[in-house]
Scaffold this active site. Sequence first.
Site, PDB file in Angstrom:
ATOM      1  N   SER A  27       0.872  -1.184   0.000  1.00 15.49           N
ATOM      2  CA  SER A  27       0.000   0.000   0.000  1.00 15.49           C
ATOM      3  C   SER A  27       0.903   1.226   0.000  1.00 15.49           C
ATOM      4  O   SER A  27       2.087   1.126   0.360  1.00 15.49           O
ATOM      5  CB  SER A  27      -0.850  -0.002   1.282  1.00 15.49           C
ATOM      6  OG  SER A  27      -1.451   1.254   1.503  1.00 15.49           O
TER       7      SER A  27
ATOM      8  N   TYR B 200      -1.711  -1.326  10.522  1.00 17.36           N
ATOM      9  CA  TYR B 200      -1.865  -1.496   9.073  1.00 17.36           C
ATOM     10  C   TYR B 200      -0.616  -1.011   8.353  1.00 17.36           C
ATOM     11  O   TYR B 200      -0.070  -1.697   7.479  1.00 17.36           O
ATOM     12  CB  TYR B 200      -3.097  -0.718   8.588  1.00 17.36           C
ATOM     13  CG  TYR B 200      -3.422  -0.934   7.128  1.00 17.36           C
ATOM     14  CD1 TYR B 200      -4.125  -2.052   6.705  1.00 17.36           C
ATOM     15  CD2 TYR B 200      -3.010  -0.015   6.167  1.00 17.36           C
ATOM     16  CE1 TYR B 200      -4.423  -2.261   5.365  1.00 17.36           C
ATOM     17  CE2 TYR B 200      -3.301  -0.211   4.823  1.00 17.36           C
ATOM     18  CZ  TYR B 200      -4.004  -1.333   4.429  1.00 17.36           C
ATOM     19  OH  TYR B 200      -4.287  -1.534   3.099  1.00 17.36           O
TER      20      TYR B 200
END
Length: 251
Positions: free
Chosen positions: A142, A155
Amino acid sequence: MKLLHNKVAIVTGGASGIGRATALLFAREGARVAVADMSETAGQAMVEEIRQAGGEAFFQRVDVRRDADCAALVEATLGHYGQLDIAFNNAGIGGAPSLTQDQGLEQWRQVLDVNLTGVFNCMVHELRAMKERGGSIINTASIMGLQGTAGSAAYSASKHGVIGLTRSAALEYGKYGVRINALCPGFVATPMLVGETSLLDPKGLDALARSVPMRRLAEPAEQAEMVLWLASDKSSYATGGHFVVDGGVLA
Ligand code: NAI
């Protein structure tokens, strides 16, 4: 000729979002696809959709946190199709936003288990299957694997980890003809971001889209195109890299 003619691919998280778009595109480009996901109903529907469009696929229920499931996935793929050329390790989860001190060990572990250990579990078995004849592995990281994210420490840490794992394995397996790269999506209109379980309301989503230089979220298919390139022989000299598809956010 189709880009993935004669290739066999695994797609984890293949029942939804980026994985779903990629499985469809892989099949359209001639690959035989193992669609792996925890969600059996959506996964089976996905396989049916591929077959209706004239492609070849099967579904395997997998929880990427479980090493045995990942071993069984690779075994089933080899059983169905006799080879493994491409693996898109993409299954992932978000996590409720909170200060790091309030995150809680349980949520930390849950996010790391799926997003990082899940990729590791899949890679172990995929690499064993690919070491003799080469292949291409793409791991979903990401843009949050390249920058800190206030409120999403677990995350962000998991996605930084995916990039580290990708780079390290690329160093080891280049000589065996296995290329390993990471995809770094920006904000993508998938159930994770825009679905019922999204942590953002419509106003928040609108603000997020407006914060992107291109003034919109990405479509899953726009991520799939990069994955296709990395999976195909068109990217024959790309390994150990991370490929940002973010509408300009990190620029
Ligand atoms: P999604 O929620 O639409 O799809 C994720 C899929 O993974 C679902 O089908 C889910 O059932 C599956 N899954 C979840 N946990 C699993 C497990 N333990 N074992 C097997 N399957 C499991 O989400 P999306 O957006 O398509 O996410 C795909 C990947 O892209 C994730 O790794 C996510 O972190 C990453 N990503 C998403 C972005 C976005 O804006 N949507 C941005 C950057 C990265």
